[in-house]
Write a protein that holds these residues in place. Structure first.
Motif, PDB file in Angstrom:
ATOM      1  N   GLY A 195      43.834   1.282  86.571  1.00 46.30           N
ATOM      2  CA  GLY A 195      44.264   0.617  85.346  1.00 46.30           C
ATOM      3  C   GLY A 195      44.627   1.595  84.254  1.00 46.30           C
ATOM      4  O   GLY A 195      44.413   2.809  84.363  1.00 46.30           O
ATOM      5  N   PRO A 196      45.202   1.094  83.168  1.00 44.94           N
ATOM      6  CA  PRO A 196      45.608   1.969  82.072  1.00 44.94           C
ATOM      7  C   PRO A 196      44.393   2.563  81.360  1.00 44.94           C
ATOM      8  O   PRO A 196      43.279   2.050  81.460  1.00 44.94           O
ATOM      9  CB  PRO A 196      46.392   1.048  81.143  1.00 44.94           C
ATOM     10  CG  PRO A 196      45.838  -0.312  81.424  1.00 44.94           C
ATOM     11  CD  PRO A 196      45.488  -0.324  82.877  1.00 44.94           C
ATOM     12  N   VAL A 197      44.616   3.693  80.643  1.00 45.29           N
ATOM     13  CA  VAL A 197      43.587   4.333  79.825  1.00 45.29           C
ATOM     14  C   VAL A 197      44.010   4.182  78.370  1.00 45.29           C
ATOM     15  O   VAL A 197      45.150   4.505  78.009  1.00 45.29           O
ATOM     16  CB  VAL A 197      43.435   5.819  80.186  1.00 45.29           C
ATOM     17  CG1 VAL A 197      42.419   6.497  79.270  1.00 45.29           C
ATOM     18  CG2 VAL A 197      43.019   5.966  81.641  1.00 45.29           C
ATOM     19  N   ALA A 198      43.112   3.660  77.550  1.00 43.87           N
ATOM     20  CA  ALA A 198      43.445   3.375  76.156  1.00 43.87           C
ATOM     21  C   ALA A 198      43.956   4.620  75.435  1.00 43.87           C
ATOM     22  O   ALA A 198      43.396   5.716  75.583  1.00 43.87           O
ATOM     23  CB  ALA A 198      42.220   2.824  75.436  1.00 43.87           C
ATOM     24  N   LEU A 199      45.007   4.447  74.667  1.00 48.76           N
ATOM     25  CA  LEU A 199      45.587   5.547  73.900  1.00 48.76           C
ATOM     26  C   LEU A 199      44.651   5.949  72.764  1.00 48.76           C
ATOM     27  O   LEU A 199      44.092   5.099  72.067  1.00 48.76           O
ATOM     28  CB  LEU A 199      46.946   5.115  73.340  1.00 48.76           C
ATOM     29  CG  LEU A 199      47.756   6.189  72.615  1.00 48.76           C
ATOM     30  CD1 LEU A 199      48.218   7.255  73.589  1.00 48.76           C
ATOM     31  CD2 LEU A 199      48.963   5.549  71.920  1.00 48.76           C
ATOM     32  N   ALA A 200      44.483   7.266  72.552  1.00 49.96           N
ATOM     33  CA  ALA A 200      43.643   7.774  71.460  1.00 49.96           C
ATOM     34  C   ALA A 200      44.169   9.124  71.019  1.00 49.96           C
ATOM     35  O   ALA A 200      44.588   9.942  71.839  1.00 49.96           O
ATOM     36  CB  ALA A 200      42.184   7.900  71.899  1.00 49.96           C
ATOM     37  N   ILE A 201      44.169   9.354  69.710  1.00 47.80           N
ATOM     38  CA  ILE A 201      44.534  10.676  69.171  1.00 47.80           C
ATOM     39  C   ILE A 201      43.286  11.544  69.202  1.00 47.80           C
ATOM     40  O   ILE A 201      42.260  11.208  68.610  1.00 47.80           O
ATOM     41  CB  ILE A 201      45.096  10.548  67.747  1.00 47.80           C
ATOM     42  CG1 ILE A 201      46.429   9.805  67.772  1.00 47.80           C
ATOM     43  CG2 ILE A 201      45.263  11.933  67.106  1.00 47.80           C
ATOM     44  CD1 ILE A 201      47.019   9.522  66.406  1.00 47.80           C
ATOM     45  N   ALA A 222      46.743  13.886  72.153  1.00 53.25           N
ATOM     46  CA  ALA A 222      46.328  12.514  72.415  1.00 53.25           C
ATOM     47  C   ALA A 222      46.058  12.367  73.897  1.00 53.25           C
ATOM     48  O   ALA A 222      46.447  13.205  74.707  1.00 53.25           O
ATOM     49  CB  ALA A 222      47.406  11.533  71.955  1.00 53.25           C
ATOM     50  N   ARG A 223      45.368  11.295  74.249  1.00 52.30           N
ATOM     51  CA  ARG A 223      45.098  10.996  75.648  1.00 52.30           C
ATOM     52  C   ARG A 223      45.407   9.534  75.915  1.00 52.30           C
ATOM     53  O   ARG A 223      45.486   8.722  74.982  1.00 52.30           O
ATOM     54  CB  ARG A 223      43.640  11.296  75.978  1.00 52.30           C
ATOM     55  CG  ARG A 223      42.662  10.339  75.312  1.00 52.30           C
ATOM     56  CD  ARG A 223      41.243  10.760  75.550  1.00 52.30           C
ATOM     57  NE  ARG A 223      40.300   9.807  74.959  1.00 52.30           N
ATOM     58  CZ  ARG A 223      39.047  10.101  74.641  1.00 52.30           C
ATOM     59  NH1 ARG A 223      38.599  11.330  74.837  1.00 52.30           N
ATOM     60  NH2 ARG A 223      38.256   9.186  74.133  1.00 52.30           N
ATOM     61  N   GLY A 224      45.555   9.215  77.170  1.00 56.32           N
ATOM     62  CA  GLY A 224      45.814   7.835  77.567  1.00 56.32           C
ATOM     63  C   GLY A 224      46.672   7.798  78.811  1.00 56.32           C
ATOM     64  O   GLY A 224      47.200   8.815  79.267  1.00 56.32           O
ATOM     65  N   LEU A 225      46.812   6.612  79.391  1.00 54.51           N
ATOM     66  CA  LEU A 225      47.692   6.380  80.537  1.00 54.51           C
ATOM     67  C   LEU A 225      48.260   4.972  80.426  1.00 54.51           C
ATOM     68  O   LEU A 225      47.485   4.026  80.270  1.00 54.51           O
ATOM     69  CB  LEU A 225      46.925   6.533  81.854  1.00 54.51           C
ATOM     70  CG  LEU A 225      47.810   6.659  83.104  1.00 54.51           C
ATOM     71  CD1 LEU A 225      48.403   8.062  83.167  1.00 54.51           C
ATOM     72  CD2 LEU A 225      47.025   6.370  84.370  1.00 54.51           C
ATOM     73  N   PRO A 226      49.582   4.829  80.472  1.00 58.84           N
ATOM     74  CA  PRO A 226      50.608   5.871  80.618  1.00 58.84           C
ATOM     75  C   PRO A 226      50.437   6.990  79.586  1.00 58.84           C
ATOM     76  O   PRO A 226      49.902   6.793  78.514  1.00 58.84           O
ATOM     77  CB  PRO A 226      51.915   5.100  80.416  1.00 58.84           C
ATOM     78  CG  PRO A 226      51.578   3.691  80.782  1.00 58.84           C
ATOM     79  CD  PRO A 226      50.173   3.482  80.341  1.00 58.84           C
ATOM     80  N   ARG A 227      50.958   8.162  79.947  1.00 63.46           N
ATOM     81  CA  ARG A 227      50.725   9.336  79.143  1.00 63.46           C
ATOM     82  C   ARG A 227      51.440   9.263  77.799  1.00 63.46           C
ATOM     83  O   ARG A 227      52.535   8.713  77.693  1.00 63.46           O
ATOM     84  CB  ARG A 227      51.120  10.589  79.930  1.00 63.46           C
ATOM     85  CG  ARG A 227      50.012  11.007  80.893  1.00 63.46           C
ATOM     86  CD  ARG A 227      50.427  12.069  81.853  1.00 63.46           C
ATOM     87  NE  ARG A 227      50.624  11.540  83.191  1.00 63.46           N
ATOM     88  CZ  ARG A 227      49.639  11.176  84.004  1.00 63.46           C
ATOM     89  NH1 ARG A 227      48.395  11.237  83.584  1.00 63.46           N
ATOM     90  NH2 ARG A 227      49.885  10.716  85.210  1.00 63.46           N
ATOM     91  N   LEU A 268      52.410   0.989  75.576  1.00 70.74           N
ATOM     92  CA  LEU A 268      51.473  -0.129  75.457  1.00 70.74           C
ATOM     93  C   LEU A 268      50.859  -0.190  74.069  1.00 70.74           C
ATOM     94  O   LEU A 268      50.570  -1.274  73.558  1.00 70.74           O
ATOM     95  CB  LEU A 268      50.349   0.012  76.486  1.00 70.74           C
ATOM     96  CG  LEU A 268      50.762   0.148  77.968  1.00 70.74           C
ATOM     97  CD1 LEU A 268      49.531   0.326  78.840  1.00 70.74           C
ATOM     98  CD2 LEU A 268      51.589  -1.047  78.407  1.00 70.74           C
ATOM     99  N   THR A 269      50.639   0.989  73.458  1.00 68.13           N
ATOM    100  CA  THR A 269      49.992   1.101  72.151  1.00 68.13           C
ATOM    101  C   THR A 269      50.698   2.178  71.342  1.00 68.13           C
ATOM    102  O   THR A 269      51.230   3.137  71.906  1.00 68.13           O
ATOM    103  CB  THR A 269      48.499   1.484  72.310  1.00 68.13           C
ATOM    104  OG1 THR A 269      47.878   0.567  73.199  1.00 68.13           O
ATOM    105  CG2 THR A 269      47.770   1.459  70.977  1.00 68.13           C
TER     106      THR A 269
END
Length: 626
Positions: A195-201, A222-227, A268-269
């Motif tokens: 599943g996706p990984v929540a976007l975060a700075i 930042a991190r997350g997936l999609p990248r 996504l975000t």
């Protein structure tokens, strides 16, 4: 700012392609399999985290070699990826796994999993990349996703960290939908993902000062997936082409100053970072040292402390070196090495640098044994009349090597560095030599003190006696009892004295002296000078008793030559140890000891082999150290 930011966000609305991500890859399958081949083929997985289907026609991919220009678009032609779907792209060339059905049989996958074969672009087992570009990509940096991985394990696929979205961790059976393949012991999750990984700075840009004409950078992450995808803003307006985590202005001008932020999205975000102020300074200045390290001769087990200071705009950074090699981690304005050993000797330097220039300073560090320097006389009260007379103390070198006293410090009974007097010039004390330190008084004029001291003590003083004057600012010698403490230039602990003596109440007009046959115990001087003993005499003025410049009575050296021999004679004290040294000329600096002996009578003669060439001889008393 509000309307500009809205415009920036509108400019950052990404196509549905941004919701795609590389979620898994295999670069080296297991050899423990039932496939009828050494190992299964390489493959990678593309997942759609968006809410709509996407036509992949025109997309391209490559490994880390060749870039966009050599990327392959063939596998994507006519392929559609549904919302939430993961498609497997498999390298051809492994006959037992050369069809979608065979691949699904290998892993035990349902028929609904899309499996697409491609040619070329093998993934290196030692580490590689899977790079995906959208149809409108123009440069290598226009990639949609980049999944990097390291050394393959030989049975586990690489997937992404479900907490950060970072690619490159090994799949683990039972974790994140991973399982063991049906026809091998390979572990992975082809056809599915975590599943996706929540976007975060994870890193906001910070206020930064740059300089006209010199590159300056602002950093974010930042991190997350999609990248995450990035777009930098200046005063709320998108900066053209600034679409990576680091914004670098290669040749800034004054107009580049402003408020900067970065907008981060992954389809996504969307998030916006904190604002950082970029200041552009028009006047960079190259580093200039205001404090430089000085050459120093510490002894073993001391702590080396070298300090520097430098001005510059921007503030310089430092790098210390030893014998031309960088010292890892030594990037401050102070170098500290405790517990010195002889191997720590060397040429130390420090490089100061900034955007405008580079400079360096150096010092020679020579680690030695602790020099045998002894305080051998103290006079704390003069006989009247005292005009032109002063307190003094004497330092004698009982070592077999010369010592440079530059940087050495001294004080009275206060064993601290707070009010020490420092020898600021080169003062060489030779083996057997005594140097006298005289007090100038709190407002004394040191100009004529040497002449006054010589007039006081008369012609018995050694002609070459070195006399050093100090102005009393708290280091005067008290008649009621006091001390003298002497440190080398490297000492960092007040208890680490080179020499230290104390005395009780002084006798006016008589100095405390060092008795070679009965050295002071625990540094306490209690032997008073006696006229005629160990070279002591009555001063020409006022009749004070002392022996400044001597620890023992001076001896007269005489030499007579024979055939191939040299007879050296001097007045001696029975039971006392002596040495005869030689050097090739008066200008030579190094002496060589040619004989050591203990005197048996008041006169001593030794016969030595004569030097082949001209030579200079000296005799010296070997005085025991306390």
């Amino acid at each position: 700012m509000k309307f500009a930011l809205v415009a920036a966000l509108a400019a950052l609305v990404l196509p549905a392609a941004a919701q795609l991500a590389v979620t898994e890859n295999m670069s080296s399958a297991s050899t423990n399999n039932a496939l009828g081949v050494t190992r299964g083929p390489d493959f990678w997985e593309l997942s759609n985290f968006g809410g709509s289907a996407m036509d992949l026609t025109g997309y391209k991919w490559n490994d880390e070699d060749g870039g966009l220009a050599a990327a392959d678009s063939a596998p994507f032609a006519g392929v559609t990826i549904a919302p939430g779907e993961s498609i497997i792209f498999v390298q051809t060339g492994i006959t037992p796994v050369s069809s979608p059905e065979q691949f699904r049989a290998w892993w035990g996958l349902p028929a609904t999993v899309q499996v697409i074969f491609y040619t070329g672009n093998g993934q290196a087992a030692t580490g590689d990349k899977v790079i995906l570009w959208p149809p409108d990509a123009v440069t290598d940096n226009d990639y949609l996703d980049l999944a990097e991985f390291g050394q393959a394990e030989g049975r586990s696929t690489f997937t992404y960290n479900p907490l950060t979205g970072a690619h490159g961790i090994y799949s683990t059976n039972g974790v994140g939908n991973a399982f063991t393949a049906a026809l091998s012991d390979d572990v992975g999750s082809p056809g599915t993902n975590s599943g996706p990984v929540a976007l975060a700075i994870t890193q906001n840009p910070t206020n930064t000062t740059g300089f006209v004409g010199f590159p300056v950078s602002l950093f974010a992450n930042a991190r997350g997936l999609p990248r995450p995808k990035f777009q930098w803003l200046k005063d709320g307006v998108p900066v053209p082409g600034a679409k990576t985590a680091t914004l670098t202005i290669t040749n800034p001008i004054a107009g580049d100053a402003g408020n900067y932020a970065v907008v981060v999205t992954n389809g996504l975000t969307t998030l916006t970072s904190a604002v950082a102020v970029l200041t552009i300074n028009a006047s960079p200045v190259a580093p200039v040292f205001t404090v430089t390290p000085r050459s120093i001769e510490p002894y073993t087990n001391q702590t080396l402390v070298l300090n520097v200071a430098a001005t510059g705009n921007p503030a310089p950074t430092f790098q210390w070196r030893k014998n031309g090699t960088n010292l890892v981690g030594e990037t401050g304005n102070q170098l500290l090495i405790p517990g010195l050993q002889f191997s720590d000797s060397g040429a130390y330097s420090v490089v100061a640098s900034n955007l405008a220039g580079v400079t360096n300073a150096s010092a020679l560090v020579t680690v030695t044994t602790k020099p045998k320097l002894v305080i051998t006389e103290v006079l704390a009260g003069q006989a009247p009349p005292t005009t032109g007379h002063m307190d003094f103390w004497e330092l004698t070198n009982l070592d077999d090597r010369a010592v440079n006293l530059r940087g050495y410090r001294y004080d009275d009974a206060s064993p601290s560095f707070s009010a020490t007097h420092t020898i600021g010039q080169n003062v060489i004390i030779e083996p057997g030599e005594s140097i006298v330190f005289i007090e100038a008084g709190p407002n004394g004029n040191v100009t004529n003190l040497t002449a006054s001291f010589r007039a006081w003590w008369g012609t018995n003083l050694p002609a070459n006696l070195q006399i050093i004057a100090w102005t009393n600012s708290g280091a005067g010698l008290s008649q009621g009892g006091d001390a003298v403490n002497f440190w080398n230039a490297a000492a960092t602990d007040p208890a680490d004295t080179i020499a230290s003596v104390s005395y009780a109440s002084a006798v006016v007009g008589v100095s405390f002296v060092y008795d070679p046959e009965n050295p002071p115990v625990a540094g306490i001087m209690n032997r008073l000078a006696t006229n005629g003993w160990n070279g002591a005499w009555a001063a020409t003025q006022s009749g004070d008793i002392g022996s400044p410049g001597y620890v023992v009575a001076p001896h007269v050296l005489a030499a007579t030559g024979g055939v191939g021999t040299l007879n050296v004679s001097w007045n001696s004290t029975p039971g006392r140890a002596y040495a005869v040294d030689r050097k090739p000329s008066l200008l030579a600096t190094n002496w060589t000891t040619v004989t050591n002996l203990t005197a048996s009578g008041p006169a001593t003669t030794v016969t030595l082999p004569a030097a082949e060439e001209q030579a200079v001889y000296r005799g010296r008393v070997i005085i025991p150290t306390p």
